[in-house]
Scaffold this motif. Structure first.
Motif, PDB file in Angstrom:
ATOM      1  N   UNK A 192       1.717  -4.175  13.483  1.00  0.00           N
ATOM      2  CA  UNK A 192       0.813  -5.144  12.837  1.00  0.00           C
ATOM      3  C   UNK A 192       1.568  -6.272  12.146  1.00  0.00           C
ATOM      4  N   UNK A 193       2.829  -6.479  12.501  1.00  0.00           N
ATOM      5  CA  UNK A 193       3.656  -7.541  11.898  1.00  0.00           C
ATOM      6  C   UNK A 193       3.742  -7.425  10.376  1.00  0.00           C
ATOM      7  N   UNK A 194       3.903  -6.194   9.915  1.00  0.00           N
ATOM      8  CA  UNK A 194       4.013  -5.949   8.474  1.00  0.00           C
ATOM      9  C   UNK A 194       5.408  -5.392   8.160  1.00  0.00           C
ATOM     10  N   UNK A 195       5.621  -5.116   6.902  1.00  0.00           N
ATOM     11  CA  UNK A 195       6.866  -4.522   6.441  1.00  0.00           C
ATOM     12  C   UNK A 195       6.627  -3.043   6.115  1.00  0.00           C
ATOM     13  N   UNK A 196       7.711  -2.260   6.067  1.00  0.00           N
ATOM     14  CA  UNK A 196       7.578  -0.823   5.766  1.00  0.00           C
ATOM     15  C   UNK A 196       8.656  -0.413   4.772  1.00  0.00           C
ATOM     16  N   UNK A 197       8.326   0.553   3.903  1.00  0.00           N
ATOM     17  CA  UNK A 197       9.327   0.947   2.900  1.00  0.00           C
ATOM     18  C   UNK A 197       9.156   2.384   2.427  1.00  0.00           C
ATOM     19  N   UNK A 198      10.285   2.937   1.969  1.00  0.00           N
ATOM     20  CA  UNK A 198      10.284   4.193   1.223  1.00  0.00           C
ATOM     21  C   UNK A 198      10.382   3.765  -0.247  1.00  0.00           C
ATOM     22  N   UNK A 199       9.207   3.605  -0.865  1.00  0.00           N
ATOM     23  CA  UNK A 199       9.136   2.882  -2.143  1.00  0.00           C
ATOM     24  C   UNK A 199       9.656   3.681  -3.333  1.00  0.00           C
ATOM     25  N   UNK A 233       3.904   1.634   2.753  1.00  0.00           N
ATOM     26  CA  UNK A 233       4.994   2.391   2.147  1.00  0.00           C
ATOM     27  C   UNK A 233       4.562   3.812   1.801  1.00  0.00           C
ATOM     28  N   UNK A 234       5.560   4.641   1.625  1.00  0.00           N
ATOM     29  CA  UNK A 234       5.328   5.992   1.084  1.00  0.00           C
ATOM     30  C   UNK A 234       6.336   6.245  -0.032  1.00  0.00           C
ATOM     31  N   UNK A 235       5.988   7.153  -0.915  1.00  0.00           N
ATOM     32  CA  UNK A 235       6.920   7.714  -1.889  1.00  0.00           C
ATOM     33  C   UNK A 235       7.137   9.159  -1.478  1.00  0.00           C
ATOM     34  N   UNK A 236       8.352   9.622  -1.562  1.00  0.00           N
ATOM     35  CA  UNK A 236       8.548  11.054  -1.289  1.00  0.00           C
ATOM     36  C   UNK A 236       9.804  11.559  -1.985  1.00  0.00           C
ATOM     37  N   UNK A 237       9.591  12.527  -2.863  1.00  0.00           N
ATOM     38  CA  UNK A 237      10.707  13.169  -3.562  1.00  0.00           C
ATOM     39  C   UNK A 237      11.028  14.488  -2.879  1.00  0.00           C
ATOM     40  N   UNK A 238      12.292  14.879  -2.980  1.00  0.00           N
ATOM     41  CA  UNK A 238      12.739  16.116  -2.337  1.00  0.00           C
ATOM     42  C   UNK A 238      11.905  17.297  -2.850  1.00  0.00           C
ATOM     43  N   UNK A 239      11.224  17.971  -1.901  1.00  0.00           N
ATOM     44  CA  UNK A 239      10.394  19.117  -2.305  1.00  0.00           C
ATOM     45  C   UNK A 239      10.826  20.388  -1.592  1.00  0.00           C
ATOM     46  N   UNK A 240      12.105  20.419  -1.211  1.00  0.00           N
ATOM     47  CA  UNK A 240      12.612  21.671  -0.626  1.00  0.00           C
ATOM     48  C   UNK A 240      12.837  21.574   0.862  1.00  0.00           C
ATOM     49  N   UNK A 241      12.791  22.767   1.498  1.00  0.00           N
ATOM     50  CA  UNK A 241      13.234  22.883   2.894  1.00  0.00           C
ATOM     51  C   UNK A 241      12.655  21.895   3.881  1.00  0.00           C
ATOM     52  N   UNK A 242      11.354  21.585   3.736  1.00  0.00           N
ATOM     53  CA  UNK A 242      10.742  20.734   4.766  1.00  0.00           C
ATOM     54  C   UNK A 242      10.903  19.245   4.443  1.00  0.00           C
ATOM     55  N   UNK A 243      11.678  18.919   3.380  1.00  0.00           N
ATOM     56  CA  UNK A 243      11.683  17.531   2.900  1.00  0.00           C
ATOM     57  C   UNK A 243      12.067  16.517   3.977  1.00  0.00           C
ATOM     58  N   UNK A 244      13.197  16.697   4.617  1.00  0.00           N
ATOM     59  CA  UNK A 244      13.639  15.646   5.539  1.00  0.00           C
ATOM     60  C   UNK A 244      12.768  15.578   6.798  1.00  0.00           C
ATOM     61  N   UNK A 245      12.154  16.708   7.133  1.00  0.00           N
ATOM     62  CA  UNK A 245      11.192  16.691   8.252  1.00  0.00           C
ATOM     63  C   UNK A 245       9.943  15.898   7.837  1.00  0.00           C
ATOM     64  N   UNK A 246       9.438  16.159   6.654  1.00  0.00           N
ATOM     65  CA  UNK A 246       8.256  15.437   6.157  1.00  0.00           C
ATOM     66  C   UNK A 246       8.562  13.952   5.967  1.00  0.00           C
ATOM     67  N   UNK A 296       0.875  -1.176   0.000  1.00  0.00           N
ATOM     68  CA  UNK A 296       0.000   0.000   0.000  1.00  0.00           C
ATOM     69  C   UNK A 296       0.910   1.222   0.000  1.00  0.00           C
ATOM     70  N   UNK A 297       0.520   2.272  -0.730  1.00  0.00           N
ATOM     71  CA  UNK A 297       1.462   3.372  -0.931  1.00  0.00           C
ATOM     72  C   UNK A 297       0.763   4.717  -1.076  1.00  0.00           C
ATOM     73  N   UNK A 298       1.288   5.713  -0.375  1.00  0.00           N
ATOM     74  CA  UNK A 298       0.837   7.096  -0.580  1.00  0.00           C
ATOM     75  C   UNK A 298       2.049   7.965  -0.891  1.00  0.00           C
TER      76      UNK A 298
END
Ligand code: BMA
Length: 365
Positions: A275-282, A247-260, A222-224
């Motif tokens: 929940x005994x699942x896996x997690x990823x930065x997809x 999972x989430x996808x996140x591309x660098x969008x400027x100053x708040x990127x690493x905080x977000x 699952x991904x947002x």
């Protein structure tokens, strides 16, 4: 002693198993192997890594990651857009026969495979990015005007997925991340283009269809894209019976990127552990003007959490390059990142003793 404790620690994460109650034994083993890997470090992944890169295309046994670091990524991403149209080549011009060959080869090397699908809009036959109508998802669900079109397209996808078998004819386990970046507004399945319930139905219908066709070798992600609250992340969540990886996808969008990014990774990693699942930065990437983007900012952020993998999007030959490669401004920074023992490339995950997760697999049945 330490081994005994870590054994039980890992085992305690294995109670869940894959979301598919009929998962094949090799899928259960794969899931448990991934849970063990998630405890060990973060795998580095790269999209379309075997087909083309910064300064080349269609070489054999090649990848920008291999050229730069001497090793292949631990996770390889594959794009299946246009398989649903019966085309011979993907929307990024890669022959599907070559995609199949590389998936089989990479599985033989014990690499981790993740598949994504920028499927065309079934209502108007335009691209995945065609967002002029908010009725597309509605139209392809059961009783919708375009349900049969969707079924035909799903069947073409299914035929390709069924062909992913190892040399002894066993279905290859892999990760599938359908209808990704749900929180965004740029794909026809994005949040503003359908109701949450329609999205849930679309995801569930797709998973059930593939399982119904005998594909019990898939872990579903699952991904947002960017989300700013726990509730927002779970809008459209199809439920734990349909999801193995948060999972989430996140591309660098400027100053708040690493905080977000920190917020998003904390969210998926804590929710997955609970929940005994896996997690990823997809998917991730940037323009890398920060000269320690990889080796400092990204590394510090991902090391805070238990994450299965992170993946850089493709190095398009003659186009946008989001991963590292020799001769790029960020090559050295990436090498410093990859040197960290927490970052796993293919050789690192090959070293992990297969027998340990076979034992876990037997125990968790
Ligand atoms: C996007 C871009 C497109 C590509 C698509 C599918 O993010 O890279 O050029 O066609 O992914 O790989």
């Amino acid at each position: 002693m330490c081994c005994v404790f870590s054994f039980f620690f890992v085992f305690s994460f294995c109670k869940g198993g894959p979301s598919d109650p009929d998962a094949f034994p090799q899928t259960i083993q794969y899931f448990n192997r991934l849970l063990a890997l998630q405890e060990t470090g973060i795998m580095y992944g790269h999209e379309d890594t075997f087909f083309y890169g910064y300064e080349w295309e269609y070489l054999e046994n090649y990848s920008d990651i291999k050229a730069l670091t001497g090793d292949f990524p631990a996770v390889a991403g594959f794009e299946l857009g246009h398989i649903e149209l019966g085309h011979e080549k993907s929307l990024d011009n890669v022959p599907f026969s070559r995609i199949r060959d590389e998936i089989i080869k990479f599985h033989g090397l014990n690499g981790v495979i993740t598949v994504n699908w920028h499927l065309d809009n079934p209502l108007n036959n335009e691209t995945a990015w065609s967002v002029s109508s908010n009725k597309v998802v509605h139209s392809i669900l059961p009783n919708g005007t375009h349900h049969q079109v969707f079924l035909d397209r799903l069947e073409l996808l299914t035929k390709f997925l069924l062909s992913l078998q190892d040399e002894s004819g066993l279905p290859i386990p892999f990760i599938f991340r359908p209808f990704h970046e749900h929180s965004g507004d740029w794909f026809w399945w994005g949040k503003p283009l359908c109701t949450n319930q329609e999205y849930v139905s679309l995801f569930q219908f797709t998973v059930s269809y593939l399982r119904g066709r005998g594909l019990h070798n898939i872990l579903f992600a699952y991904n947002t894209d960017l989300v700013t609250s726990y509730d927002e992340y779970f809008e459209g969540f199809p439920g734990d019976d349909y999801v193995d990886i948060y999972s989430i996808d996140m591309y660098d969008h400027g100053n708040s990127y690493f905080k977000d990014l920190d917020y998003g990774l904390a969210l998926v990693s804590f929710a997955a552990s609970a929940r005994n699942k896996l997690a990823a930065l997809a998917e991730c990437g940037g323009d890398y003007f920060d000269r320690t983007w990889f080796s400092n900012s990204l590394l510090k952020t991902v090391k805070k959490y238990k994450l299965l993998y992170l993946l850089n999007w493709r190095n398009e030959y003659g186009g946008t390059v989001l991963g590292p490669a020799p001769n790029l401004r960020w090559a050295e920074d990436f090498l410093n990142f990859a040197k960290d023992p927490w970052v796993l490339l293919l050789n690192d995950i090959q070293k992990i003793d297969v027998r340990s997760y076979e034992i876990l697999t037997n125990l968790s049945r």
